[in-house]
Structures are given as C-alpha cells and as structure tokens.
Design a protein around this motif. Structure first.
Motif, PDB file in Angstrom:
ATOM      1  N   ARG A 142      42.181  52.063  41.110  1.00 46.07           N
ATOM      2  CA  ARG A 142      42.853  52.022  40.270  1.00 46.07           C
ATOM      3  C   ARG A 142      44.000  50.416  40.676  1.00 46.07           C
ATOM      4  O   ARG A 142      44.671  51.219  41.782  1.00 46.07           O
ATOM      5  CB  ARG A 142      44.380  52.510  39.456  1.00 46.07           C
ATOM      6  CG  ARG A 142      44.735  51.470  37.956  1.00 46.07           C
ATOM      7  CD  ARG A 142      45.670  53.378  37.481  1.00 46.07           C
ATOM      8  NE  ARG A 142      46.530  52.405  36.714  1.00 46.07           N
ATOM      9  CZ  ARG A 142      47.366  53.476  35.643  1.00 46.07           C
ATOM     10  NH1 ARG A 142      47.152  54.656  35.504  1.00 46.07           N
ATOM     11  NH2 ARG A 142      48.140  53.441  34.658  1.00 46.07           N
ATOM     12  N   TYR A 179      40.566  48.856  36.755  1.00 50.01           N
ATOM     13  CA  TYR A 179      39.930  49.743  38.336  1.00 50.01           C
ATOM     14  C   TYR A 179      39.559  48.494  38.698  1.00 50.01           C
ATOM     15  O   TYR A 179      38.626  47.713  38.538  1.00 50.01           O
ATOM     16  CB  TYR A 179      38.885  51.051  37.117  1.00 50.01           C
ATOM     17  CG  TYR A 179      39.678  52.054  36.766  1.00 50.01           C
ATOM     18  CD1 TYR A 179      40.662  52.970  37.227  1.00 50.01           C
ATOM     19  CD2 TYR A 179      39.592  51.680  35.177  1.00 50.01           C
ATOM     20  CE1 TYR A 179      40.798  53.258  36.979  1.00 50.01           C
ATOM     21  CE2 TYR A 179      40.879  52.594  34.534  1.00 50.01           C
ATOM     22  CZ  TYR A 179      41.190  53.551  35.129  1.00 50.01           C
ATOM     23  OH  TYR A 179      41.953  54.491  34.477  1.00 50.01           O
ATOM     24  N   ARG A 217      36.553  55.238  41.785  1.00 53.44           N
ATOM     25  CA  ARG A 217      37.178  53.768  41.038  1.00 53.44           C
ATOM     26  C   ARG A 217      38.678  53.818  42.058  1.00 53.44           C
ATOM     27  O   ARG A 217      39.001  54.669  42.246  1.00 53.44           O
ATOM     28  CB  ARG A 217      37.598  53.922  39.698  1.00 53.44           C
ATOM     29  CG  ARG A 217      36.161  53.978  38.926  1.00 53.44           C
ATOM     30  CD  ARG A 217      36.398  54.355  37.446  1.00 53.44           C
ATOM     31  NE  ARG A 217      34.859  53.725  37.065  1.00 53.44           N
ATOM     32  CZ  ARG A 217      35.248  54.116  35.206  1.00 53.44           C
ATOM     33  NH1 ARG A 217      36.401  53.850  34.749  1.00 53.44           N
ATOM     34  NH2 ARG A 217      34.254  53.900  34.527  1.00 53.44           N
ATOM     35  N   GLU A 220      30.063  55.873  44.521  1.00 53.91           N
ATOM     36  CA  GLU A 220      30.610  55.248  42.949  1.00 53.91           C
ATOM     37  C   GLU A 220      32.067  55.714  42.962  1.00 53.91           C
ATOM     38  O   GLU A 220      32.066  57.037  43.547  1.00 53.91           O
ATOM     39  CB  GLU A 220      30.341  54.809  42.165  1.00 53.91           C
ATOM     40  CG  GLU A 220      29.756  53.962  41.787  1.00 53.91           C
ATOM     41  CD  GLU A 220      28.400  53.755  39.673  1.00 53.91           C
ATOM     42  OE1 GLU A 220      28.145  53.013  40.038  1.00 53.91           O
ATOM     43  OE2 GLU A 220      29.387  54.695  39.734  1.00 53.91           O
ATOM     44  N   LEU A 263      36.055  48.945  41.342  1.00 51.98           N
ATOM     45  CA  LEU A 263      34.743  49.784  40.567  1.00 51.98           C
ATOM     46  C   LEU A 263      34.096  49.670  41.581  1.00 51.98           C
ATOM     47  O   LEU A 263      33.346  48.709  42.344  1.00 51.98           O
ATOM     48  CB  LEU A 263      33.712  49.781  39.600  1.00 51.98           C
ATOM     49  CG  LEU A 263      32.258  51.179  39.623  1.00 51.98           C
ATOM     50  CD1 LEU A 263      32.688  52.143  39.764  1.00 51.98           C
ATOM     51  CD2 LEU A 263      31.683  50.940  38.444  1.00 51.98           C
ATOM     52  N   GLU A 322      39.545  50.043  31.351  1.00 52.93           N
ATOM     53  CA  GLU A 322      39.297  51.157  30.243  1.00 52.93           C
ATOM     54  C   GLU A 322      40.700  51.572  29.922  1.00 52.93           C
ATOM     55  O   GLU A 322      41.691  51.671  29.935  1.00 52.93           O
ATOM     56  CB  GLU A 322      38.681  51.955  31.512  1.00 52.93           C
ATOM     57  CG  GLU A 322      38.340  53.476  30.333  1.00 52.93           C
ATOM     58  CD  GLU A 322      37.595  54.826  31.040  1.00 52.93           C
ATOM     59  OE1 GLU A 322      37.290  55.888  30.871  1.00 52.93           O
ATOM     60  OE2 GLU A 322      36.628  53.567  32.530  1.00 52.93           O
TER      61      GLU A 322
END
Length: 368
Positions: free
Chosen positions: A239, A210, A237, A235, A212, A205
């Motif tokens: 990095r 990332y 994320r 969920e 997920l 993104e």
C-alpha cells in the motif's frame, strides 16, 4: 506636459528595471527551494512551473511598492544631483508640480497592487494549495525517479523506495526495492520489512493505491537479531496511498476578499489577512509620497546619501505591518482597539506630512 512625460518615463523605466531584478532574485530563491523538493520526490517536476506561475502575483504585490519607491529615490535623486530640480524650482516648478507629475504612475501602481492583493493573489494561493494537496496524494510510483532512493515518512516510521529502471511505455518499474521501518517509542530499532521484486506497477482499488510487485522476496525482522523471515512470492501488494478525500478548504490566504469580509468578525486570521491586503495597497501612495522629499540631496552629499536610510525606513514600515498581522492572528479573546494596522498607516502618514511641512512648522514656532 513635457515635464510630466519626462519624469514619468524615467520613473517607469527605473521601476521596471528594479522590479525585474527583484523578481529574478526572489523567484530564483523560491525556485531552488521547490526544485529541491522535487528532487526529494515531495512534488512532481511538472508541477514546478505551475506553482511558480501562481506565486508570481504574490511576489509582484510585494515588489512593486518597493520598486516604485526605489525608482523615485533614484530618479529624483539624480535630478537633484544634476541640478535639474534647481532649474525647475527657479522656473516656478516646486514640489507640488513634481507631485502632480507623479500622480499617474502612483495611481497605476496602486491599482495594480490592489488588483493583485484583493483578487489575483488569493486565487493563485488557492490553486497552489490545491496543487500541494494533490501532490500529497500522489503515489510513490508517480514521484519516483529511477536510480534514486525515495524516502518518505515521519518520526516513528519511514519508507525507502528504489527502482533501477522505469518502463514508461508499460508503466512498470523494474528491480524494485522497498524498505519499511518502524521505530520504537524510545527511538530504538523496531520492525524492518524489506522487499525486493523483479517488477512492479501501480494499481488502484477502492480509491487506495497499491504497488503490485511480482517475482520477489520479502525479509522481515528486527535489526540486531537473527530471526529474520524470508518469504518468496509471485505477487504481492504494497500500500502506497490512502483513500482519496475531498480537497480541504483553502487556507486563509487563499480565500477571497468577500469571504474574509464575512468572516472577520469571528475569525482573527481572516481579519489579519484582510487588513494586510488593504495595507499593501496603502503602502504604495504613502511611500511614493515619502520618496519625493527623501530624494532631496545636494551634489556634495552624493546620489545615494539617503537611499539606504530610506530603504531601511520602508523595511521598518512593512516589518511593523507584519508584526501587527501576527499579533492579530495570535491574540486570544476580544481584540483591543489599538491592535490594528490603521495606526501604523496613520503614523506613516504623519511622518510623510512632517517631511513636507515639518521644517516650515518648526520655523514658525521658532519665530519670536
């Protein structure tokens, strides 16, 4: 012509054999180094052979001069041991005829090294630099080997990532473990963030990668204390990559010879690299001519009597070039006139001249 073909054939076969052996030794050592980096997750396994292919001209430009030098020592030394040189000299074929017989292989080796040094190797180094820059930007998911811990970080932070299985069809990691540690300035334990998830996949993104994670738990706290926080999530994320940036300009070894010629007046590294490339070309004829008198032995001395001292002389010659290269790169201010590789080649040429004509000059001076 028969003498030319005989000597050239022997020199060519020996040069190829010595080159093959040295290339195998050098490539094996370098390949093991890259293989260890691939096993540690620093580079992808599919990039290994590309890196080795682009490195091959750099290996050859260093090996070919030494291979030709050793081949001349071995071939001419054998001819002296078998008294073939005595027969040639008795027939009026002295060192001058032998030198003329070796003009073709010396010129071919010089042209080959010149092509590698001035054109092929810089492009290969630029490609290797590009590949390694791409490897730095690759995500943990791309470099992750299932069933192994992937550790990456610096002195103040480290991240360990582990996945039990990789579903390549769906591009999903299963049973993912991520531990992100931050250390204090004194080297003590800092914050520790641990994440476990049932699965994870790569998403990008705004140019940032990332991981997920889905259906997992997050633990955050400081080692040695009991105030850990446990958070469940559907969920989350993590990095794992920075923004994509334009590739950096190639290092000085990856720049073209034309660029080095334009930059040598203001850039010491460019000047040192340019002199080094030209020096590699000059080493071929200088050391090849030196090998002819150095290979002169009598049967009592043995075939390898002068081989080790001659190879040590070659190493001294190349070592002095490397030292001069480092001195030019590290020098501050205006470069003095004596700090140049030209003087090393002039000294080597003078030694070769003495090997051919030194004894004759000394005899003339010794006469009353």
């Amino acid at each position: 012509m028969i003498l030319h073909r005989y000597i050239n054939r022997q020199v060519f076969m020996t040069t190829v054999l010595v080159t093959f052996i040295l290339v195998m030794v050098l490539v094996s050592g370098r390949f093991i180094k890259y293989l260890a980096e691939a096993a540690a997750g620093q580079i992808a396994a599919d990039a290994l052979f590309l890196v080795m292919a682009f490195r091959m001209p750099e290996f050859l430009q260093m090996i070919v001069p030494l291979s030709l030098y050793v081949a001349l020592l071995l071939v001419l030394g054998r001819m002296h041991m078998d008294n073939e040189m005595v027969v040639l000299q008795a027939g009026g074929q002295g060192n001058g005829r032998v030198v003329r017989s070796l003009v073709v292989p010396i010129l071919m080796a010089t042209m080959l090294v010149g092509m590698f040094s001035l054109y092929v190797t810089p492009r290969g180094d630029a490609e290797v630099n590009r590949i390694f820059e791409e490897q730095k930007d690759r995500s943990v998911l791309e470099l992750l080997t299932p069933g192994r811990f992937h550790v990456k970080g610096s002195s103040d932070s480290q991240r360990a990532t582990y996945a039990e299985h990789l579903n390549r069809e769906k591009g999903v990691l299963e049973n993912v473990f991520v531990a992100d540690a931050r250390f204090e300035s004194q080297g003590g334990a800092g914050r520790l963030l641990t994440v476990w998830a049932k699965s994870g996949k790569l998403v990008v993104e705004d140019g940032i990668s990332y991981l997920l994670l889905t259906d997992g738990l997050q633990y955050q706290g400081k080692p040695g204390q009991l105030d850990y926080k446990e958070v469940g999530f559907k969920e989350a994320r993590v990095r794992i990559g920075g923004e994509k940036t334009d590739s950096r300009p190639p290092k000085v070894r990856g720049r073209s010879t034309q660029e080095l010629m334009e930059q040598q007046a203001d850039n010491k590294e460019a000047l040192a690299e340019l002199q080094w490339r030209i020096s590699l070309i000059l080493t071929v004829p200088i050391m090849a001519l030196a090998a002819i008198p150095l290979a002169r032995v009598n049967p009592r001395q043995g075939r390898f009597y002068r081989l080790i001292p001659a190879v040590l002389g070659y190493m001294l010659y190349v070592g002095m070039l490397l030292v001069c290269r480092s001195a030019i790169e590290d020098h501050k201010g205006v470069l003095p006139w004596y700090l140049s590789m030209v003087w090393i080649h002039v000294s080597a040429g003078l030694v070769v001249f003495l090997l051919y004509f030194g004894a004759r000059l000394f005899r003339r001076r010794a006469r009353p």
